[in-house]
Design a protein around this motif. Structure first.
Motif, short mmCIF file in Angstrom:
data_model
loop_
_atom_site.label_atom_id
_atom_site.label_comp_id
_atom_site.label_asym_id
_atom_site.label_seq_id
_atom_site.Cartn_x
_atom_site.Cartn_y
_atom_site.Cartn_z
N GLU A 149 -0.88 3.74 59.80
CA GLU A 149 -0.66 2.96 61.03
C GLU A 149 -1.78 1.93 61.24
O GLU A 149 -1.53 0.79 61.63
CB GLU A 149 -0.62 3.95 62.19
N GLN A 150 -3.01 2.32 60.92
CA GLN A 150 -4.16 1.44 61.18
C GLN A 150 -4.59 0.64 59.94
O GLN A 150 -5.56 -0.11 59.99
CB GLN A 150 -5.35 2.29 61.66
N ARG A 178 -13.37 -0.64 64.90
CA ARG A 178 -12.36 -0.57 65.97
C ARG A 178 -11.18 0.29 65.54
O ARG A 178 -10.75 1.18 66.26
CB ARG A 178 -11.88 -2.00 66.32
N ARG A 179 -10.72 0.03 64.31
CA ARG A 179 -9.55 0.79 63.84
C ARG A 179 -9.89 2.26 63.62
O ARG A 179 -9.09 3.15 63.92
CB ARG A 179 -9.03 0.19 62.53
N VAL A 180 -11.08 2.51 63.08
CA VAL A 180 -11.47 3.89 62.82
C VAL A 180 -11.62 4.66 64.13
O VAL A 180 -11.28 5.83 64.22
CB VAL A 180 -12.77 3.95 61.98
N LYS A 181 -12.09 3.95 65.17
CA LYS A 181 -12.23 4.64 66.46
C LYS A 181 -10.86 5.11 66.96
O LYS A 181 -10.73 6.22 67.49
CB LYS A 181 -12.89 3.73 67.49
N VAL A 182 -9.85 4.26 66.76
CA VAL A 182 -8.50 4.66 67.16
C VAL A 182 -8.10 5.93 66.41
O VAL A 182 -7.60 6.90 66.98
CB VAL A 182 -7.48 3.52 66.88
N ALA A 214 -0.47 20.32 58.71
CA ALA A 214 -0.07 19.53 59.88
C ALA A 214 -1.13 18.48 60.18
O ALA A 214 -0.82 17.31 60.47
CB ALA A 214 0.11 20.45 61.09
N PHE A 215 -2.40 18.87 60.07
CA PHE A 215 -3.47 17.93 60.38
C PHE A 215 -3.53 16.82 59.34
O PHE A 215 -3.69 15.65 59.68
CB PHE A 215 -4.81 18.67 60.46
N LEU A 216 -3.38 17.19 58.07
CA LEU A 216 -3.46 16.17 57.01
C LEU A 216 -2.31 15.17 57.11
O LEU A 216 -2.51 13.96 56.94
CB LEU A 216 -3.46 16.83 55.63
N ILE A 217 -1.12 15.68 57.38
CA ILE A 217 0.03 14.78 57.52
C ILE A 217 -0.22 13.82 58.69
O ILE A 217 0.01 12.61 58.58
CB ILE A 217 1.33 15.60 57.72
N TYR A 218 -0.75 14.35 59.78
CA TYR A 218 -1.02 13.53 60.96
C TYR A 218 -2.04 12.44 60.65
O TYR A 218 -1.84 11.26 60.96
CB TYR A 218 -1.52 14.43 62.10
N ILE A 219 -3.12 12.83 59.99
CA ILE A 219 -4.22 11.87 59.73
C ILE A 219 -3.76 10.80 58.73
O ILE A 219 -4.14 9.63 58.83
CB ILE A 219 -5.49 12.60 59.24
N ARG A 220 -2.93 11.19 57.78
CA ARG A 220 -2.43 10.18 56.84
C ARG A 220 -1.56 9.16 57.57
O ARG A 220 -1.62 7.96 57.28
CB ARG A 220 -1.61 10.85 55.74
#
Lengths: 477, 264
Positions: A374-375, A406-410, A363-369
């Protein structure tokens, strides 16, 4: 952060007198690498003075001077950290332990070794092996110092079977902020003797005291080992297999997770495609590298047979065996090169090392991908599937630094929030440094963060030890 | 169906072998062994040919009884049959007598269409075996093979790696091929093959089992060369790091040192 005094020529003279001219560095003479660790994206900060210490007494001498003059001191080992932990944010003094690299004494009756903090992990592992013993913690960065491993409570690949660095620290000599020298712990197997300041010191990242000697627990070296690579078509089925391995009572030494992207990067970097990208002409989605240790080959064969049976039931594409010395060398050097491989083809990089319950990894990996897409940030990940610890890297070769940040912070903000939602923790083994302090605060909540700050204040009332790290106490005063 | 022979050798882990400075002998006692890595590349090339065209791979090695480990390792990744040539009289062989022994033992099994070899071993590193075997097998030879492109009508077409580029060649079978490692990384064995290899039968030949073997042509008597002395290369002086405290004085010190050595 608190305010500090600058190092005056008089203070510099006194510091130099402690370590001698050859191990005292000032201005241009300071190695520029002392301004950062392996994650320079978190900024570079030069100290005013750097000293290479060789003894507990020298550390004590330096601390007394700095304490009297309210000079900040940042302890540094090999500088292989990933969260800016050894970076001297307010300048001051960097106290480097790399020359305290002696293995002092083996106690073969109690299976312990007394060492200095600057001993490299690879050197301790090799030396213990020469004594027929094993130092079980096995963090990926073998050129880290063991002192740094204790400061961050490093984990590594064998944590599934043996636990983490904390579990192997029996006693420490520590220099406190004011230069006093204290002894914590003893060479005993168990203790119920008051608050364990020993364990408080482990993972404190040089904010509570400076470790100058340590007694580490060792175990007899396992006679033989074998690893199995278990490829799956997708991440979900791959991770779902992890609890099945544990439930089958196979007692693996490590269960490492790798997705297809990292396997491709590593093969290109090392020039050795030991981990297959296809099996029977079918693309591999993700693989587990499962390692067993035992007393003889027969025992390992039985474990592999059982693994093969449950792997087939779980839909694994195959079970491949890493048994020969050449293949083991290739497999582990490929596995150990994952971060270097990512760094080699990436201009800008940031990382997180969250730990989540094992069943929440997909679940976490799918979310982070999804966040990466998105970014517009390339996500690379690998990790210790057996304990839910994931190393996730945000990479870019195209963006300007500020836009990347900036993008990584998001991504980070959302990912750490997701991690909390999944009942995870901010760091599995890389620790907090200054890079993850805000996320730690959000994760543990104000009451706990305040308690951490109060503890810091007891040990270091002037906040001179590694300021701005873990739980900047000045934030919660 | 192609009959394929792959020649392999068990070697000491060369990273761990030390030399006795007094005698000049290699200290092999207690040193772990491994299969010559370039032989595994050759085996992989053979397995790829077998997967594409069908066939049977016979492995052959000469060495002490423990060389069986290497054969089992190779059986696990695609070998079908294995021959071990072993016995004291074979000891001390150079490449001339080794190639003779291997060809004589291989002939016991039959005729081979393709023979694959590593281009050299990591211990001896003579690089002579492949050419000697090709001569003795009366086979054509393709060295530095980058890809095996086609096998048809008794011929092999392959691409060779040259210093200046690539070269496509065609050779008649029987053909001996040595490969470049880049395209032929060895594969990991799957569990079943690994376990099966542990109990697979291995044909063992001593000097008494090989038809027509001339004992004068094996081991030391059959060797055309002797190695009177081995010695390590002289190592250059280790470098030194100049660290005086500032770049300016570092450079001054460097210039001093270079002047002392007469380099400037």
């Amino acid at each position: 952060m608190a305010t500090y005094n600058k190092v005056t020529p008089e203070i510099a003279k006194r510091l130099k007198a402690v370590v001698g001219e050859k191990r005292f560095y000032q201005g241009e003479g300071i190695d520029p690498n002392y301004s950062h660790d392996e994650m320079p994206i978190y900024g570079k900060y030069m100290p005013e003075i750097a000293v290479d210490v060789e003894t507990t007494e020298e550390v004590s001498g330096i601390m007394k001077i700095c304490s009297e003059n309210k000079i900040p001191v940042t302890c540094r080992g090999a500088g292989t950290g990933l969260v800016g932990g050894c970076v001297p944010l307010p300048g001051g003094v960097v106290l480097c332990t790399r020359r305290m690299n002696k293995i002092l004494h083996y106690d073969m009756d109690n299976l312990v070794v007394r060492i200095q903090p600057g001993v490299l992990l690879k050197d301790l592992a090799a030396d213990a092996l020469a004594h027929g013993l094993m130092y079980p913690p096995d963090p990926g960065e073998k050129t880290a110092t063991v002192g740094g491993n204790i400061a961050t409570n490093a984990g590594g690949m064998r944590a599934v079977k043996y636990g983490v660095t904390r579990d192997y620290v029996l006693a420490l000599t520590v220099v406190l902020a004011d230069g006093r020298i204290i002894e914590l712990g003893k060479t005993v197997c168990k203790t119920s003797s008051g608050y364990s300041l020993l364990h408080l010191m482990v993972g404190s990242e040089g904010t509570l005291g400076i470790i100058t000697e340590m007694t580490m627990k060792l175990i007899p070296n396992p006679v033989c080992d074998v690893s199995c690579l278990v490829p799956f078509r997708d991440v979900d089925s791959c991770i779902s297999f992890v609890p099945k391995i544990k439930l089958a009572n196979l007692d693996p030494q490590s269960i490492e997770f790798m997705d297809s992207d990292i396997v491709t990067s590593s093969a290109a970097f090392t020039g050795n495609p030991i981990f297959p990208e296809t099996v029977n002409n079918e693309e591999v989605g993700a693989s587990l590298l499962v390692t067993f240790v035992g007393t003889d080959e027969e025992e390992l064969d039985q474990k592999m047979i059982k693994l093969g049976r449950i792997a087939e039931e779980a839909g694994a594409m195959d079970v491949l065996v890493v048994a020969t010395s050449s293949n083991k060398k290739a497999a582990w050097s490929a596995r150990s090169s994952f971060l270097t491989a990512i760094e080699a083809d990436t201009k800008l990089i940031d990382e997180m090392d969250v730990v989540v319950p094992v069943d929440k990894i997909p679940a976490f990996l799918i979310y982070i991908r999804g966040l990466g897409e998105e970014q517009g940030i390339r996500i690379r990940n690998f990790g210790h599937a057996g304990d839910g610890n994931l190393h996730i890297y945000c990479c870019s070769n195209d963006l300007e630094v500020e836009e990347f940040k900036r993008r990584v912070k998001v991504i980070m903000d959302k990912a750490y929030a997701k991690c909390a939602e999944l009942e995870g923790q901010v760091s599995g083994e890389h620790a907090i440094g200054h890079a993850k302090m805000g996320y730690l605060r959000e994760s543990v909540g104000e009451d706990v963060f305040r308690l951490m700050g109060e503890i810091k204040k007891v040990f270091d009332p002037d906040y001179i030890l590694n300021p701005g790290k873990v739980c900047d106490a000045t934030l919660v005063r | 169906m192609l009959n394929i022979l792959v020649c392999v050798k068990q070697i000491p882990d060369v990273d761990l072998v030390k030399m006795d400075p007094e005698t000049g002998n290699l200290i092999r006692t207690g040193v772990p062994t491994l299969t010559n890595p370039l032989d595994l590349n050759a085996l992989e090339a053979a397995v790829q040919v077998k997967e594409r065209y069908g066939g049977e791979i016979t492995l052959i090695t000469m060495g002490p009884p423990m060389a069986e480990e290497t054969l089992r390792e190779c059986l696990a990744v695609g070998g079908d049959d294995a021959i071990l040539i072993t016995g004291r009289p074979f000891g001390g062989a150079d490449t001339l007598s080794t190639s003779y022994s291997i060809v004589m033992a291989a002939d016991m099994k039959g005729k081979f269409d393709l023979i694959f070899c590593g281009k050299e071993t990591m211990d001896g590193a003579t690089g002579q075996m492949a050419s000697q075997l090709a001569e003795r097998f009366d086979a054509s030879q393709i060295s530095c093979c980058f890809t095996v492109d086609e096998i048809a009508d008794g011929k092999v077409r392959a691409t060779r790696t040259l210093e200046t580029g690539k070269e496509v060649v065609e050779a008649t079978m029987p053909c001996l091929i040595t490969v470049e490692k880049d395209n032929f990384y060895g594969r990991l064995p799957n569990l079943k093959a690994y376990l099966d290899s542990k109990t697979a039968p291995i044909t063992t030949y001593t000097e008494n089992d090989i038809d027509g073997l001339d004992l004068r042509l094996i081991g030391v008597p059959g060797s055309g060369t002797i190695v009177p002395k081995i010695y390590p290369p002289e190592l250059p002086e280790p470098g030194q790091i100049i660290r005086t405290g500032s770049p300016k004085t570092d450079v001054s010190r460097l210039l001093e040192l270079l002047a002392e050595k007469g380099s400037i």
